[in-house]
Design a protein around this motif. Structure first.
Motif, short mmCIF file in Angstrom:
data_model
loop_
_atom_site.label_atom_id
_atom_site.label_comp_id
_atom_site.label_asym_id
_atom_site.label_seq_id
_atom_site.Cartn_x
_atom_site.Cartn_y
_atom_site.Cartn_z
N TRP A 23 0.90 -1.09 -0.02
CA TRP A 23 -0.13 -0.04 -0.02
C TRP A 23 0.81 1.29 0.09
N GLY A 24 0.48 2.15 -0.88
CA GLY A 24 1.33 3.34 -0.89
C GLY A 24 2.44 3.29 -1.85
N ARG A 25 2.91 2.23 -2.31
CA ARG A 25 4.11 2.23 -3.30
C ARG A 25 3.74 2.51 -4.86
N ARG A 26 4.57 2.90 -5.52
CA ARG A 26 4.35 3.16 -6.77
C ARG A 26 5.08 2.21 -7.77
N TYR A 27 4.61 1.25 -8.32
CA TYR A 27 5.30 0.06 -9.20
C TYR A 27 5.28 0.36 -10.69
N GLY A 28 6.45 0.35 -11.44
CA GLY A 28 6.56 0.39 -13.00
C GLY A 28 6.69 -1.21 -13.28
N LEU A 29 5.83 -1.42 -14.05
CA LEU A 29 5.94 -2.69 -14.69
C LEU A 29 6.61 -2.70 -16.12
N VAL A 30 7.86 -3.35 -16.23
CA VAL A 30 8.69 -3.22 -17.52
C VAL A 30 9.02 -4.60 -18.21
N GLU A 35 3.48 13.63 -13.99
CA GLU A 35 4.88 13.28 -13.02
C GLU A 35 4.68 14.00 -11.77
N ASN A 36 4.59 14.99 -11.66
CA ASN A 36 4.57 16.05 -10.58
C ASN A 36 3.30 15.52 -9.68
N TYR A 37 2.19 15.24 -10.26
CA TYR A 37 0.90 15.03 -9.59
C TYR A 37 1.06 13.55 -8.97
N LEU A 38 1.47 12.24 -9.63
CA LEU A 38 1.69 11.33 -9.32
C LEU A 38 2.54 11.10 -8.00
N THR A 91 2.77 12.68 -5.28
CA THR A 91 2.23 12.88 -4.20
C THR A 91 1.02 12.00 -4.01
N TRP A 92 1.02 10.80 -4.79
CA TRP A 92 -0.14 9.91 -4.83
C TRP A 92 -0.39 9.25 -3.67
N PRO A 93 -1.60 9.05 -3.05
CA PRO A 93 -1.76 8.71 -1.71
C PRO A 93 -1.59 7.23 -1.71
N SER A 94 -2.25 6.32 -2.81
CA SER A 94 -2.53 5.00 -2.72
C SER A 94 -1.31 4.38 -3.57
N THR A 95 -1.76 3.13 -4.10
CA THR A 95 -0.93 2.15 -4.75
C THR A 95 -1.14 2.33 -6.28
N ILE A 96 0.05 2.35 -7.08
CA ILE A 96 -0.06 2.51 -8.70
C ILE A 96 0.72 1.41 -9.32
N LEU A 97 0.24 0.64 -10.22
CA LEU A 97 0.84 -0.14 -10.97
C LEU A 97 0.70 0.17 -12.19
N VAL A 98 1.89 0.54 -12.99
CA VAL A 98 1.82 1.22 -14.21
C VAL A 98 2.91 0.72 -15.38
N VAL A 99 2.19 0.57 -16.28
CA VAL A 99 3.18 -0.16 -17.56
C VAL A 99 3.65 1.14 -18.35
N SER A 100 5.00 1.21 -18.51
CA SER A 100 5.30 2.51 -19.14
C SER A 100 6.85 2.13 -19.75
N HIS A 101 7.13 2.58 -21.13
CA HIS A 101 8.36 2.44 -21.74
C HIS A 101 9.10 3.92 -21.86
N ASN A 102 8.43 4.84 -20.89
CA ASN A 102 8.96 6.14 -20.85
C ASN A 102 9.93 6.27 -19.55
N ARG A 103 11.23 6.09 -20.17
CA ARG A 103 12.35 5.77 -19.02
C ARG A 103 12.45 7.24 -17.89
N ASN A 104 11.99 8.30 -18.39
CA ASN A 104 12.21 9.63 -17.54
C ASN A 104 10.84 9.48 -16.90
N PHE A 105 9.90 9.14 -17.14
CA PHE A 105 8.68 9.02 -16.37
C PHE A 105 8.68 8.05 -15.31
#
Length: 722
Positions: A202-209, A380-383, A385-399
């Motif tokens: 909970w509360g972590r932001r995950y990038g799936l690559v 980027e700036n909005y997320l 400070t995200w309060p809950s969990t994120i699982l995101v597929v992205s190929h944008n390295r800087n993002f």
């Protein structure tokens, strides 16, 4: 040869006129359904048996049907593929129906004008059998026509835990962590994940690559559809489909995504209406007070402002926020879908009852594909400070570097977790692989050392106990696997270099608009040569794709001149490239249709240049992942060997390794390049010149991407986003 009508007359001289009309009508209209003589016997044999009385047995009826079947088959070539039978007279089915007092579904009133010896029930039964056969064949043909390609579907299986099941059924599981262990995911016969584990704290932001085609988006779908077991009290939002276009205003569409707020407001309106109409029974006032308290608790009055801020950050002007969703293009509707998910997930209440409903891990699939650089920076700036969990597929390295606290790497049918952003993941993965390889090599040396001893003294009786001890040692050693080395992605654009005097491509004092009241470009002047590496940036709707089409010559200037060298060959990659591919054929067949007359090995070699080889090249294009379809589009674009490329968002759907390979290929290409991209790393890798499309023109930014990013950050500060 006699016709079917003549065969009937000769074999059944006493045949009833209505039966004759019916049988010849069946033979005329349904002959295509008779795949064998058995089908014909089934359709009319029972009626013919009744007509013959005792004059013909079953074998005799079958022999007559065989003659008629042979006649129908011989008539096929003469009718150019249509089964036709020459009849003695025209058939009027309505006349047939009029002569029977039965519920036959034929046109015309059912009147008895004369008596008939025909068994109407048997006639109806025969007709029903024929109709069912025709409908079945028609349904099969329709399916082939409307859906010529039936794709495989993904499936998931998961080992269950009795403890977790009891905890879930008792309602005592209050954890907001998502823990899924020992599950498999398959796509048809292809295994994507085997014995995999996912742990989302909970509360972590995950990038799936991971590489294209390994199953990242499929895994998100399995989670979102709960094909994998997720605790019932945790809601999942999967941003995949664009918002449907209707008369709902954009701002209202976002507000409606908060189901808790919408339900409270709906109930408040109902209770207020009952009280105003005098239908209240006493408890309504108390209920209304309770609803007001809940609305105040979730700060419902501030919701429109929060929704407006999210929409503004994603590029929606105040005017656009008040437009119906049907007026937006697909890209803007995808932004609306993202805005809805962001809005519905932002509120976390102190109330346990409300919090359980609002606990929403966000699952967007490649969200930056639909966003320009400005919107990506805002997101980027909005997320962060995200309060809950994120699982995101992205190929944008800087993002991923900006928002991810953890990386999940999908490879070799498993998932490996890493703490930190993407750059930390790269370093950690290299260290992990290096240590894994060292351990494997050390174990192999140790095994070899023991095996030498065993082989040397295997037949020595004095050393038998030592040999047995060494064998047991080998059996107890854990089986380590060598490092799975991912093949390097290599892309190469064939050179079409010829020395042309610059400029080879130019727009001079160009004005352009689709409607006179909405001018897109005014006095636009840009030029490029065969050494250009130009990146075009700007907000969505600023005219980037329109300018590319003006350079291509697909659009003609209203005023001004487009100049292109007579020997210039342009390769164009559209941001909607998938729509231009035939999805029902293989990649090899696609190239063969586009460039006929070449050996299959040449098509395969061309596709292999872009990583589409072996079985992939022979699979239907529709079954490929988004990144694999992009590679097919690259192979098709480069086949004629252009000397200038115009690329509109070429990195969408490509994995990071392919993006890096594309950048290297463009850098080594001997020709000109103009591209539109929102991927910061790709822009830095390729482009030597940055054009900003804004305010009806194009401005060259001398400081490159760093200056452009600084300008956007300053704009955010002025607008209050930072």
């Amino acid at each position: 040869m006699a016709t079917c009508a003549e065969i009937l007359r000769s074999e059944f001289p006493e045949i009833d006129g209505q039966v004759f009309d019916y049988v010849t009508g069946v033979l005329h209209s349904g002959s295509a359904d008779f795949e064998s003589v058995d089908d014909l016997v089934e359709a009319v044999g029972e009626l013919l048996q009744e007509v013959s009385g005792d004059s013909k047995d079953d074998a005799g009826i079958r022999a007559v049907c065989q003659r008629m079947y042979n006649t129908l088959r011989l008539a096929e070539p003469q009718s150019q593929g249509h089964n036709q039978v020459l009849l003695d007279a025209p058939i009027q089915l309505s006349k047939i129906a009029e002569n029977y007092d039965c519920d036959m579904k034929l046109p015309g009133p059912l009147k008895r004008e004369q008596s008939s010896t025909v068994n109407a029930k048997k006639l109806e039964k025969a007709e029903a059998r024929l109709k069912a056969k025709q409908e079945k064949r028609s349904e099969k043909d329709t399916l082939k026509t409307s859906n010529p390609l039936i794709l495989e579907e993904a499936s998931a299986s998961q080992a269950g835990s009795r403890k977790e099941s009891r905890l879930e059924s008792s309602g005592k599981n209050k954890s907001y962590d998502v823990r899924i262990e020992n599950f498999d995911v398959s796509f048809g016969d292809r295994v994507l994940l085997a014995g995999a584990d996912v742990n989302l704290a909970w509360g972590r932001r995950y990038g799936l690559v991971g590489r294209n085609g390994l199953g990242k988006t499929t895994l998100l779908k399995m989670l979102a559809t709960r094909s994998l077991r997720v605790p019932a009290h945790i809601s999942l939002l999967h941003v995949e489909q664009e918002v449907a276009g209707d008369d709902t205003l954009a701002l209202q569409s976002v507000l409606e995504s908060d189901s808790v707020r919408e339900d409270l407001l709906r109930r408040e309106r109902e209770l207020s209406a009952q009280i105003a109409a005098g239908r209240a029974e006493g408890s309504e006032a108390a209920q209304l007070a309770e609803i007001y308290a809940k609305l105040e608790e979730i700060e419902a009055d501030k919701a429109p402002a929060r929704a407006s801020v999210i929409l503004a950050g994603l590029g929606f002007t105040p005017k656009m926020q008040q437009q119906p969703t049907r007026e937006f293009s697909g890209g803007w509707r995808m932004r609306l879908a993202l805005a809805r998910a962001l809005f519905a997930s932002t509120f976390i209440s102190d109330s346990p009852a409300l919090q359980s409903q609002m606990c929403v891990p966000l699952l967007p699939s490649e969200p930056t594909n639909m966003l320009d650089v400005r919107a990506i920076l805002w997101l980027e700036n909005y997320l962060q400070t995200w309060p809950s969990t994120i699982l995101v597929v992205s190929h944008n390295r800087n993002f991923l570097n900006a928002i991810a606290t953890d990386i999940i790497h999908l490879h070799s049918q498993r998932l490996d977790g890493y703490r930190g952003d993407f750059e930390t993941f790269i370093k950690s993965k290299q260290e992990r692989l290096l240590n894994q390889q060292r351990e494997y090599e050390a174990q192999q040396q140790y095994r070899q050392h023991i095996q030498v001893f065993i082989d040397r003294f295997r037949y020595n009786a004095n050393r038998a106990s030592q040999v047995q001890s060494k064998l047991k040692m080998l059996e107890k050693l854990p089986e380590l696997k060598p490092v799975d080395k991912e093949l390097e992605v290599v892309m190469k654009f064939p050179d079409g270099f010829e020395k042309f005097s610059p400029p080879v491509l130019q727009l001079d004092e160009v004005d352009f608009y689709y409607e006179p009241q909405h001018i897109i470009f005014s006095r636009l002047s840009v030029s490029a040569d065969l050494e250009s590496r130009i990146c075009v940036v700007g907000e969505n709707g600023a005219g980037k794709s329109t300018m590319l089409k003006l350079l291509l010559g697909d659009l003609a200037p209203v005023r001004g001149i487009r100049h292109a060298h007579r020997n210039l060959k342009i390769g164009y990659f559209s941001q909607h490239h998938v729509e231009q591919l035939d999805l029902n054929v293989s990649a090899v067949e696609l190239l063969a249709r586009k460039f006929p007359g070449r050996p299959e090995e040449e098509y395969r070699h061309q596709l292999g240049r872009y990583g589409v080889s072996g079985e992939l090249a022979m699979r239907p294009v529709a079954s490929l992942s988004g990144g694999q379809k992009s590679r097919v589009a690259f192979a098709q674009m480069t086949m004629p060997c252009p000397n200038f490329y115009i690329l509109d968002e070429p990195t969408n759907h490509l994995d990071m390794e392919t993006i890096e390979a594309l950048g290297r290929a463009l850098n080594s290409f001997r020709g000109g390049v103009i591209l539109v991209s929102h991927d910061e790393r790709f822009i830095r890798l390729v482009c030597r010149e940055l054009w900003v499309c804004e305010a009806g023109g194009v401005t060259r930014v001398e400081g490159g991407f760093d200056q452009y990013r600084a300008l956007l950050q300053e704009q955010f500060r002025r607008e209050g986003f930072l």
